[in-house]
Design a protein around this motif. Structure first.
Motif, short mmCIF file in Angstrom:
data_model
loop_
_atom_site.label_atom_id
_atom_site.label_comp_id
_atom_site.label_asym_id
_atom_site.label_seq_id
_atom_site.Cartn_x
_atom_site.Cartn_y
_atom_site.Cartn_z
N SER A 119 0.83 -1.21 0.00
CA SER A 119 0.00 0.00 0.00
C SER A 119 0.86 1.26 0.00
O SER A 119 0.57 2.22 -0.72
CB SER A 119 -0.92 0.01 1.22
N MET B 113 0.75 4.08 -2.99
CA MET B 113 0.24 5.42 -2.72
C MET B 113 1.25 6.53 -2.98
O MET B 113 0.88 7.68 -3.15
CB MET B 113 -0.25 5.51 -1.26
N GLU C 194 1.26 10.74 7.88
CA GLU C 194 0.26 9.68 7.90
C GLU C 194 0.01 9.20 9.32
O GLU C 194 0.86 9.33 10.21
CB GLU C 194 0.71 8.50 7.03
N TYR D 144 1.90 16.36 2.63
CA TYR D 144 0.95 15.52 1.88
C TYR D 144 0.51 14.36 2.75
O TYR D 144 1.33 13.67 3.36
CB TYR D 144 1.61 14.97 0.60
N TRP D 145 -0.81 14.13 2.82
CA TRP D 145 -1.39 13.02 3.58
C TRP D 145 -1.87 11.96 2.61
O TRP D 145 -2.87 12.17 1.90
CB TRP D 145 -2.56 13.53 4.43
N PRO D 146 -1.23 10.79 2.54
CA PRO D 146 -1.71 9.73 1.65
C PRO D 146 -3.12 9.26 1.99
O PRO D 146 -3.87 8.83 1.13
CB PRO D 146 -0.69 8.60 1.85
N ASN D 147 -3.48 9.31 3.27
CA ASN D 147 -4.80 8.92 3.78
C ASN D 147 -5.15 7.49 3.39
O ASN D 147 -5.98 7.24 2.51
CB ASN D 147 -5.89 9.88 3.30
N GLN D 148 -4.53 6.55 4.06
CA GLN D 148 -4.76 5.13 3.79
C GLN D 148 -6.22 4.73 3.93
O GLN D 148 -6.67 3.75 3.34
CB GLN D 148 -3.92 4.28 4.73
N ASN E 157 -7.78 6.44 0.37
CA ASN E 157 -7.03 6.49 -0.88
C ASN E 157 -7.29 5.23 -1.72
O ASN E 157 -6.99 4.12 -1.29
CB ASN E 157 -5.53 6.59 -0.57
N LEU F 176 -5.72 4.06 -4.08
CA LEU F 176 -4.48 3.36 -4.42
C LEU F 176 -4.14 2.29 -3.38
O LEU F 176 -3.40 1.35 -3.67
CB LEU F 176 -3.33 4.35 -4.55
N ASN F 177 -4.67 2.44 -2.17
CA ASN F 177 -4.45 1.43 -1.13
C ASN F 177 -5.03 0.08 -1.57
O ASN F 177 -4.30 -0.92 -1.67
CB ASN F 177 -5.05 1.92 0.19
#
Length: 339
Positions: free
Chosen positions: A51, A55, A74, A150-154, A157, A159-160
């Protein structure tokens, strides 16, 4: 700085392609076969490496994330934080991980060793009694305050879950004839959603079983305190969808401990807490699995980071009492079954 290309470079190129092994000794005499996807073989030690890479790599490739300027922020209970720390270290990006007191000390130590900055929130959310809402609020504060953050936000997102389409593809390819049941632990719902979408889009005859923590709200259980990090959630993730799972199994913290201890005693697999949850879920569902079925469990991480909790007799006794007979009897039964 190494330049990203069509595939991940260096150690990141070893992410994925983890082994799938049969758990032949876990429950001798069972009428079905169980395989384990050993995600501990990823370089960061867990499936969250997949993940984390998915991301970030496109943003690194197109120049959105720039060393010396961009900051990745994150929230994680540990494994995703380690995966992100590894990727950020490789590409020279600053990384801040927000954790809470339930995060394993070993996970925090690994993140820091890889250059991450770790912030620990210590107060629970007054409305829910959980740490996650507080962690997310801290992230929002950091992102607003730090230029280039930048927050990927699992938790939201897409992309996770996309990363775990490959996980499911690897499982299907490794078992002749494919599998009939897939057991996935739930947290961000990334693994569950990615695997389930792969199954549905290809019309595979696979029953997807979501394994959630007792006290987690993902599948409408009543919220309650939980000891074992890595699965379950206090807030339903944005990645959740009602049709992700065909079956849902809830397991307790004690179930996780016993599952981990049995896995270690019988299969010599030292795995993390949510892996024990999967072992317990297969056991709970065993009587409903048809003869000859092929099951797969995705074991998310390794157990070294749980040596002072799940694998520590004193810690177990302090929280659950004298329960060692639950896996010691299993060890004796295994010896008798092999005679």
């Amino acid at each position: 700085m190494p330049e990203p290309d069509d595939g991940p470079a260096g150690v990141l190129g070893t992410i994925g392609g983890t082994p799938l092994v049969e758990l032949a000794k876990l429950a001798p005499g069972r009428h079905f076969t169980t395989y384990a996807k050993l995600e501990a073989f990823n370089p960061g030690g867990s499936m969250k490496d997949r993940s984390a890479l998915e991301m970030l790599r496109a943003l690194i490739r197109d120049g959105t994330l720039v060393p010396g300027r961009s900051v990745v922020v994150e929230s994680s209970s540990g494994n995703l934080g380690i995966g992100l720390a590894q990727i950020c270290a490789y590409y020279g990006l600053r990384f801040i991980c927000v954790v809470d007191p339930r995060t394993n000390r070993q996970n925090i130590a690994v993140m820091r060793a890889l250059g991450a900055e770790v912030e620990v929130v210590s107060e629970c959310d007054p409305a829910t009694g959980e740490y996650l809402p507080v962690r997310v609020r801290r992230i929002n504060t950091l992102v607003a305050r730090i230029p280039g953050a930048y927050w990927p936000n699992q938790y939201a997102n897409p992309l996770n879950p996309r990363a775990h389409r490959r996980t499911m593809r690897e499982i299907v390819a490794a078992v002749p004839g494919g599998i009939d049941y897939l057991f996935c632990a739930t947290g961000s719902c990334g693994t569950l959603r990615g695997c389930a979408e792969y199954v549905r889009e290809r019309g595979l005859a696979v029953t997807v079983v979501a394994v959630d923590a007792r006290g987690s709200v993902i599948f409408d259980d009543a919220p309650a305190p939980r000891l074992i990090p890595g699965h379950g959630a206090a807030v339903r993730p944005a990645l959740f969808r009602d049709d992700l799972a065909d079956e849902v199994i809830h397991v307790t913290d004690l179930d996780c401990v016993v599952g981990c201890r049995r896995l270690a005693a019988r299969e010599a697999v030292l795995a993390g807490g949510s892996s024990g949850a999967l072992v317990a879920a297969v056991e709970q569902m065993a009587d409903r699995i048809p003869a000859g079925a092929r099951c797969a469990v995705v074991l998310p991480d390794r157990g070294e980071r749980y040596l002072d909790t799940i694998y520590d007799d004193a810690w177990v006794a302090r929280h659950f009492g004298d329960v060692s007979h639950l896996w010691k009897e299993t060890k004796l039964a295994m010896k008798e079954a092999s005679c």
